[in-house]
Design a protein around this motif. Structure first.
Motif, short mmCIF file in Angstrom:
data_model
loop_
_atom_site.label_atom_id
_atom_site.label_comp_id
_atom_site.label_asym_id
_atom_site.label_seq_id
_atom_site.Cartn_x
_atom_site.Cartn_y
_atom_site.Cartn_z
N ASP A 114 0.85 -1.21 0.00
CA ASP A 114 0.00 0.00 0.00
C ASP A 114 0.88 1.25 0.00
OD1 ASP A 114 -2.29 -1.58 0.29
OD2 ASP A 114 -2.35 -1.35 2.48
N ILE A 115 1.90 1.24 0.85
CA ILE A 115 2.76 2.42 0.98
C ILE A 115 3.57 2.63 -0.30
CG2 ILE A 115 4.68 3.44 2.29
CD1 ILE A 115 3.58 1.78 4.74
N HIS A 116 4.02 1.52 -0.89
CA HIS A 116 4.75 1.64 -2.15
C HIS A 116 3.87 2.29 -3.23
CE1 HIS A 116 7.64 0.85 -5.29
NE2 HIS A 116 6.69 0.26 -6.00
N GLU A 117 2.60 1.85 -3.28
CA GLU A 117 1.67 2.43 -4.27
C GLU A 117 1.47 3.93 -4.03
OE1 GLU A 117 -2.06 0.27 -4.53
OE2 GLU A 117 -0.95 -1.59 -4.90
N MET A 118 1.37 4.31 -2.77
CA MET A 118 1.24 5.75 -2.46
C MET A 118 2.45 6.51 -3.00
SD MET A 118 0.24 5.84 1.57
CE MET A 118 -0.99 4.75 2.27
N CYS A 119 3.63 5.95 -2.77
CA CYS A 119 4.86 6.64 -3.20
C CYS A 119 4.94 6.74 -4.72
CB CYS A 119 6.10 5.92 -2.64
SG CYS A 119 6.26 6.08 -0.85
#
Ligand code: XMP
Ligand code: MG
Length: 194
Positions: free
Chosen positions: A25-30
């Motif tokens: 999820d965090i990778h997608e946000m970045c």
């Protein structure tokens, strides 16, 4: 809350109630924010300012998704005393090393909560003559906002829960958890009013 209270600190697996944002999820946000910032800062050479200490994990991942030449600096301002409730006052702990005059400044934050910290940083940087000052936060605890401040970019909204991991701390611990999780209420209870 002194260091003594931390000696018998719990292990990571014992303090998380549930996971809120996974590493994916965090990778997608970045990736998403990095693309947006690449467009919005094209042709500029922004000064990216990481808000210590919480933003460091977000900063290293997000800036690697930005195809924009930029410089880095850091600022440490504190509003949260030792615990997790705001003291209502913000002070500079460690100032920027860079002159922000005429610069396009992009502040990176782990989370914007009441907005007090962000407003303090934006006002300070504007007062020093920056050309533009914007902020990108991983998380937006929008329901808690009580000062009028714009948050131009964020990864996700989050409810009124105390979250830790990926830079976010409880008593300056647990920043290294690779995902964002909700702290067990009993962990908070263990440390408050002591
Ligand atoms: P304000 O209220 O000034 O606060 O917007 C911003 C700072 O408060 C901290 N904060 C949190 N830290 N989990 C944390 O680990 C949370 O749920 C949380 N909510 C606010 C954070 O340090 C942020 O920079
Ligand atoms: Mg912080």
């Amino acid at each position: 809350l002194g260091v003594g209270k931390l000696v018998k600190a719990d292990n990571i697996n014992d303090i998380i109630d549930h996971k809120l944002f996974s590493e994916d999820d965090i990778h997608e946000m970045c990736v998403r924010l990095g693309k947006q910032l690449t467009e919005d800062y094209a042709g500029k050479k922004p000064l990216v300012v990481g808000a210590l200490k919480g933003a460091i994990y977000f900063l290293t991942d997000l800036t690697r998704q930005m195809d924009v030449a930029h410089q880095l600096d850091f600022i440490d301002v504190s509003s949260y005393g030792d615990g997790f409730e705001s003291t209502g006052k913000v002070k500079i702990v460690t100032d920027l090393a860079t002159d922000v005059k005429d610069r396009d400044v992009l502040i990176l934050e782990d989370i914007v909560d009441t907005g007090l910290t962000l407003k303090f940083m934006k006002d300070l940087i504007k007062k020093r003559g920056a050309k533009s000052v914007k902020c990108c936060a991983m998380l937006n605890k929008e329901s808690r906002r009580n000062v009028d401040v714009d948050l131009e970019y964020y990864g996700s909204k989050v409810g009124n829960e105390f979250v830790v991991g990926y830079g976010l701390d409880f008593l300056n611990m647990y920043r290294n958890i690779p995902y964002v999780g909700v702290l067990k209420p009993e962990v908070i209870q263990k440390y408050v009013n002591k």
